[in-house]
Design a protein around this motif. Structure first.
Motif, PDB file in Angstrom:
ATOM      1  N   VAL A 299       3.393  -5.374   1.372  1.00 48.21           N
ATOM      2  CA  VAL A 299       3.960  -4.156   1.557  1.00 48.21           C
ATOM      3  C   VAL A 299       2.668  -3.436   2.136  1.00 48.21           C
ATOM      4  O   VAL A 299       1.665  -3.706   2.146  1.00 48.21           O
ATOM      5  CB  VAL A 299       4.366  -3.391   0.408  1.00 48.21           C
ATOM      6  CG1 VAL A 299       5.524  -3.844  -0.168  1.00 48.21           C
ATOM      7  CG2 VAL A 299       3.191  -3.172  -0.535  1.00 48.21           C
TER       8      VAL A 299
ATOM      9  N   PHE B  63       7.124   3.865   2.362  1.00 50.67           N
ATOM     10  CA  PHE B  63       6.900   2.316   2.666  1.00 50.67           C
ATOM     11  C   PHE B  63       8.170   2.007   3.969  1.00 50.67           C
ATOM     12  O   PHE B  63       9.176   1.344   3.543  1.00 50.67           O
ATOM     13  CB  PHE B  63       6.959   1.358   1.481  1.00 50.67           C
ATOM     14  CG  PHE B  63       5.900   1.337   0.692  1.00 50.67           C
ATOM     15  CD1 PHE B  63       4.626   0.690   0.896  1.00 50.67           C
ATOM     16  CD2 PHE B  63       5.840   2.440  -0.302  1.00 50.67           C
ATOM     17  CE1 PHE B  63       3.587   0.868  -0.119  1.00 50.67           C
ATOM     18  CE2 PHE B  63       4.637   2.547  -1.223  1.00 50.67           C
ATOM     19  CZ  PHE B  63       3.634   1.770  -0.935  1.00 50.67           C
TER      20      PHE B  63
ATOM     21  N   ASN C 295       7.175  -4.503   5.634  1.00 49.49           N
ATOM     22  CA  ASN C 295       7.878  -3.810   4.696  1.00 49.49           C
ATOM     23  C   ASN C 295       9.515  -4.497   4.814  1.00 49.49           C
ATOM     24  O   ASN C 295      10.355  -3.919   4.226  1.00 49.49           O
ATOM     25  CB  ASN C 295       8.153  -2.276   4.443  1.00 49.49           C
ATOM     26  CG  ASN C 295       6.650  -1.808   4.429  1.00 49.49           C
ATOM     27  OD1 ASN C 295       5.782  -2.369   3.462  1.00 49.49           O
ATOM     28  ND2 ASN C 295       6.259  -0.490   4.677  1.00 49.49           N
TER      29      ASN C 295
ATOM     30  N   PRO D 280      -0.174  -5.573   5.742  1.00 49.75           N
ATOM     31  CA  PRO D 280       0.545  -5.843   4.563  1.00 49.75           C
ATOM     32  C   PRO D 280      -0.273  -6.516   3.651  1.00 49.75           C
ATOM     33  O   PRO D 280      -1.001  -7.637   3.887  1.00 49.75           O
ATOM     34  CB  PRO D 280       1.990  -6.372   5.043  1.00 49.75           C
ATOM     35  CG  PRO D 280       1.868  -6.267   6.308  1.00 49.75           C
ATOM     36  CD  PRO D 280       0.697  -6.040   6.834  1.00 49.75           C
TER      37      PRO D 280
END
Length: 330
Positions: A120, A139, A157, A217
């Motif tokens: 994420v 997010f 995400n 991420p």
């Protein structure tokens, strides 16, 4: 009232949910906090010294190790409960509109829900629409997936929408909903000392988020050698009880895996109509020189793929009625 699936059958509210845990122990927080990820130190976006904030509710800081209690703080002592809800369950009592804990665990362990390696990227810190507002770490998907050039990079995400949509297509309990958009609640009933303090705080957060974005991420692992960034079942935000590791592993650029991923990203759940609608995403910002070279597919080509994605399971089964013999966990 939250946008539950069937309000008339949702008899009693509860706090159980499936989601991500971003909890992390800190010497500035509660001693009973546990570490579920080391990718993001959320102390970087909170104001423990109250230089910018005037007040929060009794819970104080929900992240960054939580609230230590006296003499370090005089909010309610509580361990770190940083989380991102993907599906709110409510209770484990079907008669109240929930789902039995046994059923949830069986489904999550069965492989019916594909769980990718979770990586994420925080996208912004902002206030929600409540009054007084909650402070949230978002997010978001900064851009949408490319449904034409299916070998292109997936947006950050994407895993959250991918899992969320699968859960919503499998579970239909009356109390089901998801607090959207995907976020971590940092604090509740937030009030700033002044507009200038508010601007200064968000400037600080913007710099932190920019640093995180430069790193890209990150997996939610408890230590550097782990490779099991998955999802949790929570009885409430302070009690994650069952962990479900990834069963749909990278790489995600093979044709079959990419088709499965895209099939679940074509739709989104509309909280107002309580129905599925075509997903809408921001466009990816592309330099002009690159944009001129990029192939633009005819509308009918894009529509054909979107129609295929409208019924992903049937399409993947094919005319023979059997799923492809591919082990996606390998």
């Amino acid at each position: 009232m939250p946008p539950v699936l069937k309000p008339e059958q949702s008899k009693r509210d509860g706090l159980a949910f499936l989601g991500l845990s971003l909890a992390r122990k800190s010497d500035r927080g509660h001693p009973n906090s546990v570490t579920h990820q080391i990718a993001f130190d959320l102390n970087d976006v909170i104001d423990r010294s109250y230089d910018y904030l005037q007040s929060t509710n009794d819970d104080g800081w929900l992240v960054g190790g939580g609230e230590p209690g006296p003499p370090k703080s005089y909010k309610l002592p509580a361990k770190d409960s940083a989380n991102v809800e993907l599906m709110h369950i409510g209770t484990y009592n079907p008669e109240w509109g929930g789902i039995s804990e046994k059923e949830i665990i069986e489904v999550m362990k069965s492989g019916k829900i594909l769980i990718p390696q979770i990586e994420v990227l925080p996208t912004k810190v902002q206030l929600n629409g409540d009054s007084p507002p909650e402070l949230e770490l978002r997010f978001d998907m900064p851009w949408g997936p490319d449904f034409v050039e299916t070998t292109s990079e997936l947006p950050p995400n994407w895993q959250l929408r991918f899992i969320h949509n699968q859960l919503f297509k499998h579970f239909y309990n009356p109390s089901r909903y998801c607090p959207s958009p995907f976020h971590v609640t940092i604090a509740r009933k937030v009030e700033f000392r002044s507009e200038q303090h508010k601007e200064a705080y968000f400037s600080m957060c913007e710099a932190v988020v920019k640093k995180w974005k430069l790193a890209g991420p990150r997996p939610l692992n408890a230590n550097p050698v782990d490779n099991k960034s998955g999802i949790w079942l929570f009885t409430d935000r302070t009690k994650p009880t069952h962990f479900f590791p990834p069963n749909f592993l990278p790489p995600y650029n093979t044709e079959e895996k990419r088709q499965i991923i895209l099939s679940y990203l074509t739709e989104e759940w509309d909280e107002k109509t309580l129905s599925w609608v075509r997903a809408e995403y921001p466009e990816k910002k592309i330099p002009t020189s690159v944009k001129q070279k990029r192939r633009v597919a005819p509308v009918e080509e894009k529509s054909h793929f979107m129609e295929w994605c409208g019924n992903p399971i049937e399409a993947l089964l094919g005319v023979s009625g059997r799923a492809p013999a591919t082990d996606f966990a390998v």
